[in-house]
Design a protein around this motif. Structure first.
Motif, PDB file in Angstrom:
ATOM      1  N   VAL A 104      -0.002   9.215  -7.326  1.00  0.00           N
ATOM      2  CA  VAL A 104       0.256  10.606  -7.665  1.00  0.00           C
ATOM      3  C   VAL A 104      -0.140  10.940  -9.106  1.00  0.00           C
ATOM      4  CG1 VAL A 104       2.079  10.876  -5.970  1.00  0.00           C
ATOM      5  CG2 VAL A 104       2.652  10.107  -8.250  1.00  0.00           C
ATOM      6  N   THR A 162       0.833  -1.202   0.000  1.00  0.00           N
ATOM      7  CA  THR A 162       0.000   0.000   0.000  1.00  0.00           C
ATOM      8  C   THR A 162       0.863   1.246   0.000  1.00  0.00           C
ATOM      9  OG1 THR A 162      -1.723  -1.204   1.197  1.00  0.00           O
ATOM     10  CG2 THR A 162      -1.852   1.200   1.227  1.00  0.00           C
ATOM     11  N   LEU A 163       1.925   1.246   0.769  1.00  0.00           N
ATOM     12  CA  LEU A 163       2.825   2.387   0.810  1.00  0.00           C
ATOM     13  C   LEU A 163       3.508   2.591  -0.541  1.00  0.00           C
ATOM     14  CD1 LEU A 163       4.247   4.577   2.531  1.00  0.00           C
ATOM     15  CD2 LEU A 163       6.006   2.874   3.003  1.00  0.00           C
ATOM     16  N   ILE A 164       3.959   1.521  -1.159  1.00  0.00           N
ATOM     17  CA  ILE A 164       4.589   1.622  -2.483  1.00  0.00           C
ATOM     18  C   ILE A 164       3.583   2.153  -3.496  1.00  0.00           C
ATOM     19  CG2 ILE A 164       5.547   0.271  -4.392  1.00  0.00           C
ATOM     20  CD1 ILE A 164       6.858  -1.521  -2.251  1.00  0.00           C
ATOM     21  N   TRP A 165       2.357   1.643  -3.472  1.00  0.00           N
ATOM     22  CA  TRP A 165       1.327   2.124  -4.398  1.00  0.00           C
ATOM     23  C   TRP A 165       1.068   3.603  -4.169  1.00  0.00           C
ATOM     24  CZ3 TRP A 165      -3.378   4.394  -3.432  1.00  0.00           C
ATOM     25  CH2 TRP A 165      -4.178   4.612  -4.555  1.00  0.00           C
ATOM     26  N   TRP A 166       0.967   4.007  -2.923  1.00  0.00           N
ATOM     27  CA  TRP A 166       0.658   5.398  -2.611  1.00  0.00           C
ATOM     28  C   TRP A 166       1.782   6.323  -3.066  1.00  0.00           C
ATOM     29  CZ3 TRP A 166       2.374   9.068   1.121  1.00  0.00           C
ATOM     30  CH2 TRP A 166       1.525  10.158   1.258  1.00  0.00           C
ATOM     31  N   LEU A 167       3.021   5.888  -2.932  1.00  0.00           N
ATOM     32  CA  LEU A 167       4.149   6.728  -3.329  1.00  0.00           C
ATOM     33  C   LEU A 167       4.371   6.737  -4.843  1.00  0.00           C
ATOM     34  CD1 LEU A 167       6.750   5.839  -0.558  1.00  0.00           C
ATOM     35  CD2 LEU A 167       5.450   7.959  -0.796  1.00  0.00           C
ATOM     36  N   ALA A 168       4.146   5.621  -5.516  1.00  0.00           N
ATOM     37  CA  ALA A 168       4.519   5.505  -6.921  1.00  0.00           C
ATOM     38  C   ALA A 168       3.364   5.699  -7.895  1.00  0.00           C
ATOM     39  CB  ALA A 168       5.148   4.135  -7.167  1.00  0.00           C
TER      40      ALA A 168
END
Length: 75
Positions: A46, A37-43
């Motif tokens: 946006v 989830t963190l990777i999806w949110w950062l990459a």
């Protein structure tokens, strides 16, 4: 043959290894979900979302305007 008396309160019961492994597995799965989830949110999050309104799709799929040269005019 003599049998020894064993006090039941002093007998150490084996710990439940499957319960511990189950907790570790659940923790590992939750950690992976949080990381993905963190990777999806950062990459990915946006980027702008595409316009999926029916009018926008109709505009994209509409035939070319009359201002462009047509191929039927040429012999």
């Amino acid at each position: 043959m003599s049998m020894r008396y064993v006090n039941p309160s002093s007998v150490e019961l084996p710990r439940r290894p499957l319960r511990r492994l189950g907790r570790e597995l659940i923790l590992l799965v939750l950690a992976k979900i949080a990381l993905l989830t963190l990777i999806w949110w950062l990459a990915i999050a946006v980027y702008e979302r595409p316009d999926t309104r029916p009018a926008a799709i109709e505009h994209l799929l509409a035939p070319a305007s009359a201002s462009s040269p047509s191929t039927t005019d040429h012999p």
